[in-house]
Design a protein around this motif. Structure first.
Motif, PDB file in Angstrom:
ATOM      1  N   ALA A   1       0.810  -1.221   0.000  1.00 11.06           N
ATOM      2  CA  ALA A   1       0.000   0.000   0.000  1.00 11.06           C
ATOM      3  C   ALA A   1       0.842   1.268   0.000  1.00 11.06           C
ATOM      4  N   MET A   2       2.146   1.151   0.267  1.00  6.06           N
ATOM      5  CA  MET A   2       2.993   2.338   0.301  1.00  6.06           C
ATOM      6  C   MET A   2       3.402   2.814  -1.101  1.00  6.06           C
ATOM      7  N   VAL A   3       3.159   1.996  -2.120  1.00  6.46           N
ATOM      8  CA  VAL A   3       3.578   2.404  -3.465  1.00  6.46           C
ATOM      9  C   VAL A   3       2.799   3.647  -3.900  1.00  6.46           C
ATOM     10  N   GLU A   4       1.504   3.649  -3.609  1.00  4.37           N
ATOM     11  CA  GLU A   4       0.723   4.833  -4.037  1.00  4.37           C
ATOM     12  C   GLU A   4       1.114   6.082  -3.237  1.00  4.37           C
ATOM     13  N   VAL A   5       1.563   5.904  -2.008  1.00  2.00           N
ATOM     14  CA  VAL A   5       2.058   7.032  -1.208  1.00  2.00           C
ATOM     15  C   VAL A   5       3.356   7.567  -1.827  1.00  2.00           C
ATOM     16  N   ALA A   6       4.205   6.653  -2.253  1.00  2.00           N
ATOM     17  CA  ALA A   6       5.451   7.052  -2.908  1.00  2.00           C
ATOM     18  C   ALA A   6       5.162   7.829  -4.196  1.00  2.00           C
ATOM     19  N   MET A   7       4.175   7.345  -4.945  1.00  2.00           N
ATOM     20  CA  MET A   7       3.818   8.015  -6.201  1.00  2.00           C
ATOM     21  C   MET A   7       3.308   9.437  -5.922  1.00  2.00           C
ATOM     22  N   ALA A   8       2.462   9.560  -4.889  1.00  2.00           N
ATOM     23  CA  ALA A   8       1.908  10.881  -4.544  1.00  2.00           C
ATOM     24  C   ALA A   8       3.018  11.826  -4.098  1.00  2.00           C
ATOM     25  N   ALA A   9       3.970  11.295  -3.331  1.00  2.00           N
ATOM     26  CA  ALA A   9       5.078  12.128  -2.859  1.00  2.00           C
ATOM     27  C   ALA A   9       5.919  12.613  -4.034  1.00  2.00           C
ATOM     28  N   CYS A  10       6.084  11.750  -5.029  1.00  2.00           N
ATOM     29  CA  CYS A  10       6.869  12.139  -6.211  1.00  2.00           C
ATOM     30  C   CYS A  10       6.171  13.261  -6.996  1.00  2.00           C
ATOM     31  N   GLU A  11       4.834  13.219  -7.011  1.00  2.00           N
ATOM     32  CA  GLU A  11       4.104  14.298  -7.689  1.00  2.00           C
ATOM     33  C   GLU A  11       4.372  15.632  -6.982  1.00  2.00           C
ATOM     34  N   LYS A  12       4.370  15.569  -5.653  1.00  2.15           N
ATOM     35  CA  LYS A  12       4.647  16.795  -4.886  1.00  2.15           C
ATOM     36  C   LYS A  12       6.088  17.257  -5.111  1.00  2.15           C
ATOM     37  N   ALA A  13       7.005  16.305  -5.188  1.00  2.00           N
ATOM     38  CA  ALA A  13       8.415  16.658  -5.397  1.00  2.00           C
ATOM     39  C   ALA A  13       8.623  17.267  -6.777  1.00  2.00           C
ATOM     40  N   ALA A  14       7.840  16.769  -7.722  1.00  2.00           N
ATOM     41  CA  ALA A  14       7.962  17.272  -9.098  1.00  2.00           C
ATOM     42  C   ALA A  14       7.641  18.765  -9.148  1.00  2.00           C
TER      43      ALA A  14
ATOM     44  N   ALA B   1       2.183  11.211   2.155  1.00  2.00           N
ATOM     45  CA  ALA B   1       3.004  11.866   1.123  1.00  2.00           C
ATOM     46  C   ALA B   1       3.803  13.044   1.677  1.00  2.00           C
ATOM     47  N   ASP B   2       3.219  13.806   2.595  1.00  3.64           N
ATOM     48  CA  ASP B   2       3.942  14.972   3.116  1.00  3.64           C
ATOM     49  C   ASP B   2       5.163  14.557   3.931  1.00  3.64           C
ATOM     50  N   ARG B   3       5.016  13.463   4.690  1.00  5.93           N
ATOM     51  CA  ARG B   3       6.169  12.983   5.466  1.00  5.93           C
ATOM     52  C   ARG B   3       7.268  12.485   4.514  1.00  5.93           C
ATOM     53  N   VAL B   4       6.845  11.825   3.462  1.00  2.31           N
ATOM     54  CA  VAL B   4       7.825  11.332   2.483  1.00  2.31           C
ATOM     55  C   VAL B   4       8.500  12.525   1.800  1.00  2.31           C
ATOM     56  N   LEU B   5       7.689  13.567   1.518  1.00  3.45           N
ATOM     57  CA  LEU B   5       8.252  14.755   0.868  1.00  3.45           C
ATOM     58  C   LEU B   5       9.329  15.406   1.740  1.00  3.45           C
ATOM     59  N   ASN B   6       9.116  15.393   3.056  1.00  3.34           N
ATOM     60  CA  ASN B   6      10.139  15.935   3.954  1.00  3.34           C
ATOM     61  C   ASN B   6      11.458  15.188   3.791  1.00  3.34           C
ATOM     62  N   ALA B   7      11.359  13.873   3.690  1.00  2.77           N
ATOM     63  CA  ALA B   7      12.573  13.065   3.520  1.00  2.77           C
ATOM     64  C   ALA B   7      13.216  13.344   2.158  1.00  2.77           C
ATOM     65  N   ILE B   8      12.361  13.471   1.152  1.00  2.00           N
ATOM     66  CA  ILE B   8      12.879  13.783  -0.195  1.00  2.00           C
ATOM     67  C   ILE B   8      13.618  15.127  -0.156  1.00  2.00           C
ATOM     68  N   THR B   9      13.009  16.085   0.518  1.00  2.00           N
ATOM     69  CA  THR B   9      13.626  17.409   0.610  1.00  2.00           C
ATOM     70  C   THR B   9      14.996  17.311   1.295  1.00  2.00           C
ATOM     71  N   GLU B  10      15.048  16.494   2.352  1.00  2.00           N
ATOM     72  CA  GLU B  10      16.337  16.329   3.043  1.00  2.00           C
ATOM     73  C   GLU B  10      17.407  15.754   2.128  1.00  2.00           C
ATOM     74  N   VAL B  11      17.066  14.715   1.369  1.00  2.00           N
ATOM     75  CA  VAL B  11      18.118  14.116   0.512  1.00  2.00           C
ATOM     76  C   VAL B  11      18.436  15.028  -0.676  1.00  2.00           C
ATOM     77  N   MET B  12      17.458  15.805  -1.126  1.00  2.00           N
ATOM     78  CA  MET B  12      17.706  16.659  -2.289  1.00  2.00           C
ATOM     79  C   MET B  12      18.479  17.930  -1.917  1.00  2.00           C
ATOM     80  N   THR B  13      18.405  18.337  -0.658  1.00  2.00           N
ATOM     81  CA  THR B  13      19.063  19.589  -0.259  1.00  2.00           C
ATOM     82  C   THR B  13      20.287  19.325   0.607  1.00  2.00           C
ATOM     83  N   TYR B  14      20.727  18.081   0.662  1.00  2.00           N
ATOM     84  CA  TYR B  14      21.852  17.715   1.533  1.00  2.00           C
ATOM     85  C   TYR B  14      23.126  18.422   1.088  1.00  2.00           C
TER      86      TYR B  14
END
Lengths: 366, 324
Positions: free
Chosen positions: B212-225, B311-324
């Motif tokens: 069930a986490m795959v759709e959360v990952a997909m949603a987070a990627c849309e936000k990251a985009a 998705a928002d929690r995942v986006l926070n992690a994405i932001t951390e790795v992208m701005t490291y």
């Protein structure tokens, strides 16, 4: 206690009204098998003391319960053993060299030394690999019996356990399922009075094991476990019921474990010598010999001949196993899955390339 | 092509495999006349009868023990554990028996049971209807662990599991059991076990997910985009044996990894993924690996929406790795 079936008295006198349907040759064969089990026990316990094998659990005192029940099923029937039923595998024609090979854990062992001694396995003989976890096999024996019924086969399944296992959740599930679905599984409990150190009186407040069967909705039969003919007869009757589609039976073979639980156990810590001595006088092999002699099936010279042959066969099998090398290191990684997945191939290759890896030489290091 | 749910996909797979092979039997609690509490075994009892669709007494250890015996004797048993939270009474039979038969018998005895069980949160089920127990089983040698994330895979992977010579734990994500629907071919097909799928191609970071986490990952990627970061989503599909090659290929491309699971974080499956990447691809990494997971607490009832990664929690992690 419910009535306890007995065919041979402690003195070896037979109740002719109960004599089971066995040829003279078969009776002598059962005697020979009981003696083989006893001889293996004597030799292997000594080998363990000498550090030549890692562990051993004897059947001593229970040979009638093991051999008598195992003799009542045919080659197409299945057997789920507990710790002390290796004699059933021998009775089914398993090669004595492979038997000792399992005990030694060498390359001759069809299971590649993967389990500690006494955990035999032979698909050819429908004798199923056991784990050391108490009671698990009872459910599996129920499952095999159920599959026999679903497939419309006329086979039956024997599921062995000790008295300790009757407290396990698996015992409860297995007997519940088997009775509801009229599964052709015969449950054989060797009540040898101890689960390691815990006496039967602390295992259950029930008046015996056989009586438990009634609440599950199946017959329960208590039998003198030191009387090979009684055990045979009780099992044969239960097997006939199962084969006829009348469902499972629980047999309680009342016996006694003469040695400790295993080579790691000192039984003098928790039981009286007097009790052991009393049970030694009920020796199942001696009782059967008295009957066979009185019935004229053997005389002293035949008994001697059988004993010598058994001793020589066991000696030769131990020699063959000890001459065999250790299993190859590769066998650590095979048979985990049908095909070896990438992460196991990686671990195997790494291990085979380690310095000091590859074939080990020398004595079993336990 | 029909548009179906995961529940229907599971049901179709069972019907097709039971039709194809008379040795396939289904057993469990309420799977017969009732058709399963989630309806995954609907109609099977009527189609295949008492001997092949079996309502058992209520004992998980008994169900799996029976399934092991049946499979040793040549049937293909497909037991259902009603909720994966109820699997623990059968833990011994699964990890110490089912998974070990081939090995301990030197390949003489095999029992290729397929255990189906719904797992995960998001259905207002509280602690005992919401857990994600996968790592207790991925740590067990001899078991295959499969987690589909959509109807196509649920059907194809279940059919592959039933045809597999190995025992399979088939974890069904019950949060997405009934939605979304998906077009699935009517023809017979299988999805190969042991292969991950790239659900979204990207170049900047990788998210691993399953179930069930795959759709959360997909949603987070849309936000990251929206922030200009192009993420790749790797749906693991099979946890054991893991498709390590696809994992390494993806992080080699992106250089950044966020792992996503709803199970508790500590010693979770993502920890293994992180260790593999650290061992084999640390030199390509441009940022520390971030794990987004459930908390190391029991699963709460009222606050499950906070517990479950979103998705928002995942986006926070994405932001951390992208701005490291």
């Amino acid at each position: 206690m419910t009535d306890v079936l007995q065919v041979l008295s402690e003195q070896g006198d037979i109740d002719n009204s109960l004599i089971p349907d066995l040829t003279e040759e078969r009776m002598v064969e059962l005697y020979r098998q009981m003696l083989t089990v006893r001889q293996l026990d004597t030799r292997m316990l000594n080998l363990q003391r000498q550090g030549r094998i890692g562990f051993y659990g004897t059947c001593k005192g229970q040979e009638a319960a093991t051999v008598g029940s195992g003799a009542a099923v045919g080659p197409d029937d299945w057997v789920f053993p507990a710790l002390r039923e290796g004699g059933v595998l021998l009775l089914r024609g398993f090669d004595l060299d492979k038997y000792t090979a399992q005990l030694v854990g060498c390359a001759l062992d069809p299971t590649h030394g993967r389990q500690m001694p006494c955990h035999f396995s032979s698909a050819e003989h429908n004798y199923v690999s056991l784990s050391s976890v108490i009671g698990t096999q009872i459910n599996q024996a129920m499952g095999v019996g159920w599959a026999m019924k679903i497939k419309g086969d006329k086979n039956v399944c024997l599921g062995y356990m000790g008295d300790g296992a009757t407290s396990s959740t698996d015992f409860h599930a297995a007997l519940t399922f088997a009775a509801v679905h009229k599964v052709p599984t015969v449950f054989v409990c060797q009540n040898n009075q101890f689960a390691i150190s815990v006496p039967f009186s602390k295992q259950t407040a029930s008046n015996g094991i056989a009586i438990k069967a009634h609440a599950y909705g199946m017959p329960g039969v208590a039998v003198d476990g030191n009387d090979v003919l009684a055990v045979y007869k009780a099992t044969q009757d239960a097997v006939a019921r199962a084969r006829a589609g009348d469902g499972p039976t629980l047999i309680e073979a009342i016996t006694y474990r003469i040695e400790g639980h295993s080579s790691s156990d000192d039984a003098s810590r928790y039981r009286d010598d007097a009790e052991v001595e009393m049970w030694k006088k009920r020796d199942p092999i001696e009782r059967f010999r008295r009957y066979l002699t009185a019935a004229g099936l053997v005389d002293d010279s035949v008994v001697e001949e059988i004993a010598t042959k058994v001793k020589n066969d066991v000696d030769a099998a131990i020699k063959a196993a000890e001459a065999s090398p250790m299993p190859s290191v590769e066998t650590i990684f095979t048979d985990v899955y049908a095909e070896m997945p990438a992460h196991l191939r990686e671990q195997r290759d790494q291990t085979l390339n380690e310095s000091g890896g590859g074939e080990n030489e020398g004595a079993f290091p336990l | 092509m029909a548009e179906i749910t995961i529940v229907q996909a599971v049901n179709d797979a069972l019907k097709e495999e039971m039709t194809r092979d008379d040795d396939v039997v289904v057993l469990g609690e309420d799977v017969g006349v009732n058709g399963g509490v989630f309806r995954c075994t609907a109609d099977l009892h009527e189609m295949f009868g008492d001997d092949r669709v079996i309502d058992t007494p209520l004992s998980e250890s008994g169900i799996i023990g029976a399934a092991i015996g049946m499979s040793l004797y040549g049937l293909k048993a497909v037991p259902e554990i009603q909720f994966s939270d109820f699997i623990w009474p059968a833990f011994d039979q699964i990890t110490s028996e089912l998974a070990k038969f081939r090995y301990r018998s030197g390949g003489q005895f095999t029992c290729p049971v397929v255990i189906r069980t719904p797992y995960g949160g998001g259905i207002r089920g509280g602690h005992y209807h919401s857990q994600s127990p996968e790592v207790y089983f991925t740590h067990t040698s001899g078991l295959v662990v499969v987690v589909p994330s959509d109807a196509y895979d649920a059907k194809g992977l279940l059919k592959a599991a039933i045809r597999s010579p190995d025992p399979v734990l088939f974890l069904e994500p019950k949060k997405i059991y009934r939605a979304p629907k998906m077009e699935v071919p009517d023809d017979d097909y299988v999805v190969e076990i042991g292969k991950a799928a790239v659900r979204r191609e990207g170049t900047d970071f990788t998210i691993t997910a399953y179930g069930a986490m795959v759709e959360v990952a997909m949603a987070a990627c849309e936000k990251a985009a929206e922030k200009g970061w192009n993420g790749e989503v790797l749906d693991l599909r099979t946890l054991v044996p893991l498709d390590e090659e696809s994992l390494i290929a993806s992080v080699t491309k992106t250089g950044r990894l966020v792992t996503l699971q709803e199970a508790p974080k500590f010693c979770g499956f993502s920890s293994e993924l992180s260790a593999i990447v650290a061992e084999k691809a640390i030199d390509v990494m441009e940022a520390p690996i971030k794990r987004v997971a459930g908390f190391d607490t029991p699963f709460p009832y009222t606050l499950e929406h906070v517990y479950m990664p979103h998705a928002d929690r995942v986006l926070n992690a994405i932001t951390e790795v992208m701005t490291y």
